[in-house]
Enzyme design. Structure first.
Site, PDB file in Angstrom:
ATOM      1  N   ASN A  93      -2.355  -0.972  -2.266  1.00  0.00           N
ATOM      2  CA  ASN A  93      -0.981  -0.940  -1.738  1.00  0.00           C
ATOM      3  C   ASN A  93       0.063  -1.820  -1.401  1.00  0.00           C
ATOM      4  OD1 ASN A  93       0.941   0.920  -0.643  1.00  0.00           O
ATOM      5  ND2 ASN A  93      -0.279   1.304   1.357  1.00  0.00           N
TER       6      ASN A  93
ATOM      7  N   SER B 222      -7.985  -3.292   6.614  1.00  0.00           N
ATOM      8  CA  SER B 222      -8.325  -4.662   6.358  1.00  0.00           C
ATOM      9  C   SER B 222      -9.846  -5.359   5.364  1.00  0.00           C
ATOM     10  CB  SER B 222      -8.212  -5.555   7.228  1.00  0.00           C
ATOM     11  OG  SER B 222      -7.251  -5.234   8.269  1.00  0.00           O
TER      12      SER B 222
ATOM     13  N   GLY C 274      -4.554  -2.945   1.496  1.00  0.00           N
ATOM     14  CA  GLY C 274      -3.288  -3.098   1.520  1.00  0.00           C
ATOM     15  C   GLY C 274      -2.363  -4.758   1.586  1.00  0.00           C
TER      16      GLY C 274
ATOM     17  N   HIS D 243      -0.451   8.722   3.493  1.00  0.00           N
ATOM     18  CA  HIS D 243      -1.092   7.341   4.129  1.00  0.00           C
ATOM     19  C   HIS D 243      -0.780   7.213   5.531  1.00  0.00           C
ATOM     20  CE1 HIS D 243      -1.073   3.614   5.194  1.00  0.00           C
ATOM     21  NE2 HIS D 243      -1.179   2.798   4.256  1.00  0.00           N
TER      22      HIS D 243
ATOM     23  N   LYS E 279       2.823  -1.402  -0.092  1.00  0.00           N
ATOM     24  CA  LYS E 279       3.709  -1.177   0.752  1.00  0.00           C
ATOM     25  C   LYS E 279       5.381  -1.850   0.435  1.00  0.00           C
ATOM     26  CE  LYS E 279       0.333  -1.815   4.250  1.00  0.00           C
ATOM     27  NZ  LYS E 279      -0.461  -1.135   5.128  1.00  0.00           N
TER      28      LYS E 279
ATOM     29  N   GLY F  11      -4.394  -2.755   8.801  1.00  0.00           N
ATOM     30  CA  GLY F  11      -3.692  -4.285   8.656  1.00  0.00           C
ATOM     31  C   GLY F  11      -3.360  -4.866  10.004  1.00  0.00           C
TER      32      GLY F  11
ATOM     33  N   GLU G  40      -9.587   5.963   5.670  1.00  0.00           N
ATOM     34  CA  GLU G  40      -8.618   4.592   6.225  1.00  0.00           C
ATOM     35  C   GLU G  40      -8.110   4.524   7.663  1.00  0.00           C
ATOM     36  OE1 GLU G  40      -6.682   2.553   3.392  1.00  0.00           O
ATOM     37  OE2 GLU G  40      -4.968   3.583   3.772  1.00  0.00           O
TER      38      GLU G  40
ATOM     39  N   GLU H 140       0.368   5.738   7.551  1.00  0.00           N
ATOM     40  CA  GLU H 140       1.896   4.911   8.419  1.00  0.00           C
ATOM     41  C   GLU H 140       2.739   6.441   7.793  1.00  0.00           C
ATOM     42  OE1 GLU H 140       1.808   1.399   5.609  1.00  0.00           O
ATOM     43  OE2 GLU H 140       0.060  -0.036   7.226  1.00  0.00           O
TER      44      GLU H 140
HETATM   45  C1  PEP Z   1      -3.155  -0.157   3.179  1.00  0.00           C
HETATM   46  O1  PEP Z   1      -1.823   0.434   3.361  1.00  0.00           O
HETATM   47  O2  PEP Z   1      -3.605   1.396   2.959  1.00  0.00           O
HETATM   48  C2  PEP Z   1      -4.937  -1.051   4.292  1.00  0.00           C
HETATM   49  C3  PEP Z   1      -5.528  -0.362   3.734  1.00  0.00           C
HETATM   50  O3  PEP Z   1      -3.841  -1.925   3.842  1.00  0.00           O
HETATM   51  P1  PEP Z   1      -4.630  -3.478   4.809  1.00  0.00           P
HETATM   52  O4  PEP Z   1      -5.950  -3.089   3.265  1.00  0.00           O
HETATM   53  O5  PEP Z   1      -3.574  -3.727   4.545  1.00  0.00           O
HETATM   54  O6  PEP Z   1      -5.026  -3.350   5.652  1.00  0.00           O
END
Ligand code: PEP
Length: 248
Positions: free
Chosen positions: A9, A211, A232, A94, A11, A172, A166, A96
């Site tokens: 992803n 992460s 991400g 998501h 973003k 993040g 998630e 966000e």
């Molecule tokens: C995501 O954006 O779905 C995500 C898991 O981000 P990150 O891996 O940066 O935590």
């Protein structure tokens, strides 16, 4: 055995030059990857992703879509528009989008249905906040998020969908759920689907996101109900992303 699936992803990152280098790097190493792989890129780069990835082992998709088919919805992008770019996947719900853009469970369920109606495979994101985890209501929250989609599209819709668990507190932040914490929620999700349709549950790909890095991917992906990851930050570096893909 279920397939393993890793999706990046991106973003709101990237530009034509950097994307080209990133995709070139991913393609250079993808031969050693057994898992299915996709990248979900910002809308303006879908044409670039299609041009670069068509015919390769890497699929591409979007990070959002409108719940509406067409109309006076300034700034929105429909599922049929994503079809023009031959997207296979689209991320739906998501955290966000839920937190920053007010996407309720009902809107997410509409977006999921709109994606499937157009033949796209939704990657449905679910997960609890830190407060919800600390309050001991993780299963209640994830269950409610799933119910919104189950009530609208039915369990059979999950034969053509992916779920990404998630935990919001891990996205993040550099804080990864332990393999045990993640596995417990993945098992809960699969059991919930199994109670409605055992066959669908058996084949359902449930990714973990939050992460994930090359250094923790193998341990997470070794859990019985974790079938890959939604990545991400680490998906913006070809070597790191490939290492995660190889771990799946
Ligand atoms: C995501 O954006 O779905 C995500 C898991 O981000 P990150 O891996 O940066 O935590």
């Amino acid at each position: 055995m279920r397939r393993k699936f890793v999706a990046g992803n991106w973003k709101m990152h990237g530009n034509l030059v950097d994307n080209d280098a990133l995709l070139t790097g991913i393609l250079a190493g993808i031969g050693e990857v057994r898992a299915e792989v996709a990248v979900c890129v910002p809308f303006p780069y879908l044409a670039q992703a299609k041009a670069k990835l068509a015919g390769s082992k890497v699929a591409w998709g979007a990070q959002n879509l409108s719940q509406h088919a067409k109309g006076a919805y300034t700034g929105e992008v429909s599922a049929l528009m994503l079809n023009d770019f031959e997207c296979k996947y689209v991320i739906v719900g998501h955290s966000e989008r839920r937190a920053l853009y007010g996407e309720s469970d009902a809107i997410v369920a509409e977006k999921y249905a709109a994606a499937q109606t157009a033949g796209l495979v939704p990657i449905l994101c679910v997960g609890e906040t830190l407060e919800e985890r600390e309050a001991g209501i993780t299963e209640q929250v994830v269950g409610r998020q799933l119910d919104a989609v189950l009530n609208k599209s039915g369990v059979i819709s999950f034969a053509n969908a992916v779920i990404a668990y998630e935990p919001v507190w891990a996205i993040g932040t550099g804080k990864t759920a332990t393999p045990e914490q993640a596995q417990a929620v993945h098992a809960f999700i699969r059991a919930k689907i199994r109670a409605l349709d055992a066959e669908v549950a058996e084949h359902l790909v449930i990714q973990y996101g939050g992460s994930v890095k090359a250094s923790n991917a193998a341990e997470l992906f070794a859990q019985p109900d974790i079938d890959g990851g939604l990545i991400g930050g680490a998906s913006l570096n070809a070597e790191e992303f490939l290492a995660i893909c190889r771990a799946a």
